[in-house]
Design an enzyme around this catalytic site. Structure first.
Site, mmCIF file in Angstrom:
data_model
loop_
_atom_site.group_PDB
_atom_site.id
_atom_site.type_symbol
_atom_site.label_atom_id
_atom_site.label_comp_id
_atom_site.label_asym_id
_atom_site.label_seq_id
_atom_site.Cartn_x
_atom_site.Cartn_y
_atom_site.Cartn_z
ATOM 1 N N LEU A 75 10.970 -20.422 -4.852
ATOM 2 C CA LEU A 75 9.897 -19.582 -4.314
ATOM 3 C C LEU A 75 8.637 -19.677 -5.180
ATOM 4 O O LEU A 75 8.730 -19.630 -6.412
ATOM 5 C CB LEU A 75 10.369 -18.116 -4.294
ATOM 6 C CG LEU A 75 9.322 -17.075 -3.909
ATOM 7 C CD1 LEU A 75 9.044 -17.113 -2.401
ATOM 8 C CD2 LEU A 75 9.765 -15.663 -4.313
ATOM 9 N N HIS B 206 2.993 3.322 -8.988
ATOM 10 C CA HIS B 206 2.874 1.881 -9.256
ATOM 11 C C HIS B 206 4.139 1.363 -9.931
ATOM 12 O O HIS B 206 4.590 0.249 -9.657
ATOM 13 C CB HIS B 206 1.642 1.595 -10.107
ATOM 14 C CG HIS B 206 0.352 1.994 -9.424
ATOM 15 N ND1 HIS B 206 0.092 1.667 -8.115
ATOM 16 C CD2 HIS B 206 -0.724 2.697 -9.857
ATOM 17 C CE1 HIS B 206 -1.094 2.157 -7.773
ATOM 18 N NE2 HIS B 206 -1.608 2.787 -8.827
ATOM 19 N N ASP C 95 0.835 -1.203 0.000
ATOM 20 C CA ASP C 95 0.000 0.000 0.000
ATOM 21 C C ASP C 95 0.874 1.260 0.000
ATOM 22 O O ASP C 95 1.971 1.250 0.559
ATOM 23 C CB ASP C 95 -0.885 -0.029 1.252
ATOM 24 C CG ASP C 95 -2.082 0.894 1.127
ATOM 25 O OD1 ASP C 95 -2.277 1.504 0.055
ATOM 26 O OD2 ASP C 95 -2.825 1.012 2.116
HETATM 27 C C1 FPP Z 1 -1.509 0.156 -3.611
HETATM 28 O O1 FPP Z 1 -1.136 1.513 -3.574
HETATM 29 C C2 FPP Z 1 -1.047 -0.517 -4.820
HETATM 30 C C3 FPP Z 1 -1.829 -1.075 -5.816
HETATM 31 C C4 FPP Z 1 -3.295 -1.105 -5.790
HETATM 32 C C5 FPP Z 1 -1.234 -1.672 -7.021
HETATM 33 C C6 FPP Z 1 0.007 -2.448 -6.737
HETATM 34 C C7 FPP Z 1 0.635 -2.879 -7.968
HETATM 35 C C8 FPP Z 1 1.969 -2.920 -8.137
HETATM 36 C C9 FPP Z 1 2.964 -2.510 -7.129
HETATM 37 C C10 FPP Z 1 2.472 -3.432 -9.399
HETATM 38 C C11 FPP Z 1 3.406 -4.593 -9.199
HETATM 39 C C12 FPP Z 1 2.798 -5.919 -9.310
HETATM 40 C C13 FPP Z 1 3.319 -6.962 -10.015
HETATM 41 C C14 FPP Z 1 2.613 -8.258 -10.048
HETATM 42 C C15 FPP Z 1 4.577 -6.843 -10.778
HETATM 43 P P1 FPP Z 1 -2.283 2.610 -3.603
HETATM 44 O O2 FPP Z 1 -2.496 3.008 -5.013
HETATM 45 O O3 FPP Z 1 -3.478 2.094 -2.904
HETATM 46 O O4 FPP Z 1 -1.626 3.771 -2.787
HETATM 47 P P2 FPP Z 1 -2.381 4.902 -1.949
HETATM 48 O O5 FPP Z 1 -3.124 4.201 -0.859
HETATM 49 O O6 FPP Z 1 -1.265 5.749 -1.448
HETATM 50 O O7 FPP Z 1 -3.298 5.634 -2.900
#
Ligand code: FPP
Length: 236
Positions: free
Chosen positions: A136, A42, A25
């Site tokens: 893994l 991201h 997060d």
């Molecule tokens: C949460 O941060 C993150 C996500 C919903 C997306 C996570 C995806 C990745 C890190 C891509 C990598 C994945 C793979 C499989 C390579 P948020 O957007 O909720 O952050 P915020 O709470 O600060 O808005």
């Protein structure tokens, strides 16, 4: 190399979690702090994922589950959703060779039927290409929601005599050990519909670090904390 590292951190190699699950997060807030669009958060998050995989491989952890996209994330702005779905395709194409070199097997949990075809195919190809690996297991939770998974399992059980083991065999996590350690970054302290059944006895670890800033050291710190816990599973 891992042994030296473990000794330096006073980590007991015999007491590492078999399964680490992470709610990644804080990408959006990381981007905002930098004055950049959310998608750049991201993208930076992907670098942190790579590092978490590398560290898990090095330590010999068996399962790493990452909450990559929840069933609730579909309600985000269309542009952001599209950006994340394209990012997956890009990353998987780039990383599959490295995953094979690291002997990582990729497995997906979640409702793939709502994922755009191109992204779904990229994940399916990655799973197929890594399926014979024995190191893994990287479990990617994609369009995943624990309640929906539990309901689907209940339907498959069909209401007959069922015990906990039989029920768990119908979940999308069938055959995996339950997570021992569940990490959530960015200061939020909730499970957000992640592995609700499986995390019954997981040790929970919360850190204020935003996911893109979560480094190898951050994971090692979480493991040191984990090893300080006394796991009793409800006993004494
Ligand atoms: C949460 O941060 C993150 C996500 C919903 C997306 C996570 C995806 C990745 C890190 C891509 C990598 C994945 C793979 C499989 C390579 P948020 O957007 O909720 O952050 P915020 O709470 O600060 O808005």
């Amino acid at each position: 190399m891992a042994r030296g590292l473990l000794a330096r951190l006073s980590l007991d190699p015999a007491d590492l979690p078999r399964h680490v699950a992470i709610i990644m997060d804080g990408n959006g807030r990381w981007a905002k702090k930098q004055g950049k669009p959310r998608i750049s958060g991201h993208k930076a998050g992907v670098v942190a994922v790579r590092e978490a995989i590398g560290t898990s491989v090095e330590l010999g952890i068996d399962y790493l589950t990452i909450y990559s996209f929840s069933s609730e994330n579909w309600s985000r702005p269309k542009d952001e959703v599209r950006g994340i779905m394209s990012l997956f395709v890009e990353v998987l194409a780039k990383e599959v060779r490295e995953l094979n070199e690291q002997n990582v097997r990729v497995r997906i949990i979640g409702d793939l039927s709502s994922v755009p075809a191109r992204t779904r195919r990229a994940f399916e190809d990655c799973c197929a290409s890594t399926s014979a690996n024995t190191g893994l297991t990287l479990v990617v939770a994609l369009s995943y929601g624990a309640r929906a998974d539990i309901i689907a399992a209940a339907r498959r059980c069909g209401g007959g005599e069922v015990d906990q083991d039989a029920f768990a065999r119908e979940l999308s996590t069938a055959g995996m050990p339950d997570p021992d350690l569940l990490i959530r970054t960015s200061g939020e302290k909730r499970l957000s519909n992640f592995l609700l059944w499986e995390a019954a006895y997981a040790e929970l670890y919360f850190t204020d670090v935003l996911w893109p800033d979560f480094t190898r050291e951050s994971l090692l710190e979480a493991l040191v904390d984990y090893q300080g816990r006394s796991r009793r599973y409800g006993g004494v």
